[in-house]
Design an enzyme around this catalytic site. Structure first.
Site, PDB file in Angstrom:
ATOM      1  N   PRO A   1       0.825  -1.210   0.000  1.00 34.51           N
ATOM      2  CG  PRO A   1      -0.554  -1.469   1.830  1.00 34.51           C
ATOM      3  CD  PRO A   1       0.735  -1.938   1.242  1.00 34.51           C
TER       4      PRO A   1
ATOM      5  CE  LYS B   1       4.561   4.394   2.099  1.00 31.06           C
ATOM      6  NZ  LYS B   1       5.672   3.448   1.950  1.00 31.06           N
TER       7      LYS B   1
ATOM      8  CG  ASN C   1      10.889   0.846  -3.515  1.00 31.81           C
ATOM      9  OD1 ASN C   1      11.701   1.766  -3.467  1.00 31.81           O
ATOM     10  ND2 ASN C   1      11.193  -0.355  -3.948  1.00 31.81           N
TER      11      ASN C   1
END
Ligand SMILES: [Zn+2]
Length: 273
Positions: A2, A53, A170
């Site tokens: 995620p 996040k 990433n």
């Protein structure tokens, strides 16, 4: 895994079912389960928010739950009695409201705290500006990336540091650096403000384009241009030809705290120093 856009989509998907509803039942299980979660029963859900996040649920009366999904976690919404798509044993947190059951699976972090403690929370207080926040502050993002403490950091490491810029993971890191032809291994200090501003703007553009895609959709950065056949330019394409110049894409681990795989084109972005 995620990234910020996934979390924003998750929050948007849950809101219609949870906002303004009273919690009928709540339970938590698994490592570090929060037994005090019963305290939210009878409380109204006032906010469902993605921050970096983290997915945050705020309740009337001042309580707040933070879930961090890390690599494998996810939130699902079901109708009462509907069959779950993951094993119940993997449910870390279950919240029932009228008409809906919200289940958080496999999240390594589920915390309950008082909202007034949020600004002191070690994982929330220090988050950088959220790229998907409508009031995203690009100047503050640049200021944080320009912090002297980060001057020596490789840009491929600094971009995923949530304390500078929240929400980018990433996949976007690799895509943005390839798009802007910046080597992941150069230090922030070696880049001009103009380049850093461009990296921030491109990251935001890619992430905003993905947030509008319906929940559960594949992450796409290529939008079909540059002759791209797949959804991503460079991420996950080690050994395959660069979509711009044909040079084989190289993959390597980067970073010490939390090493991540970096993909780059040694011709477009430069060789690893
Ligand atoms: Zn190339």
């Amino acid at each position: 895994m995620p990234e910020g856009d996934t979390l924003h989509r998750t929050a948007a998907g849950l809101r219609p079912y949870l906002l303004g509803r009273d919690v009928i039942a709540a339970r938590a299980q698994g490592p570090g389960a929060v037994p005090q979660v019963q305290r939210i029963v009878g409380r109204r859900i006032d906010e469902v928010e993605a921050q970096g996040k983290n997915l945050l649920l705020r309740f009337d009366g001042g309580l707040e739950i933070r879930t961090h999904l890390r690599m494998n976690g996810s939130w699902h919404r079901y109708r009462p009695g509907e069959r779950w798509r993951r094993p119940p044993a993997r449910a870390r947190l279950v919240i029932e409201v009228a008409g809906s059951v919200a289940v958080c699976f496999d999240a390594p972090v589920v915390e309950l705290f008082e909202q007034r403690a949020e600004r002191l929370h070690p994982s929330l207080a220090r988050l950088g500006p959220d790229l998907l926040d409508p009031e995203f502050d690009a100047t503050e993002a640049l200021r944080r990336l320009r912090d002297p403490l980060r001057a020596g950091a490789e840009v491929g490491v600094a971009l995923v540091n949530q304390r500078a810029l929240a929400g980018i993971g990433n996949v976007y890191k690799n895509e943005v650096l390839w798009l802007e032809r910046v080597s992941p291994f150069v230090t922030l200090a070696s880049l001009g403000d103009e380049t850093v501003d461009r990296l921030i703007a491109t990251a935001r553009r890619l992430m905003l384009a993905n947030i509008s895609v319906h929940a559960g959709a594949e992450r796409v950065t290529t939008s079909g241009d540059r002759g791209a056949a797949g959804p991503l330019y460079v991420y996950g394409r080690g050994g395959r030809p660069c979509r711009r110049c044909g040079t084989p894409i190289v993959a390597a681990r980067q970073g010490t705290d939390l090493p991540r795989t970096t993909y780059w084109c040694p011709t477009c972005q430069g060789p690893r120093p």
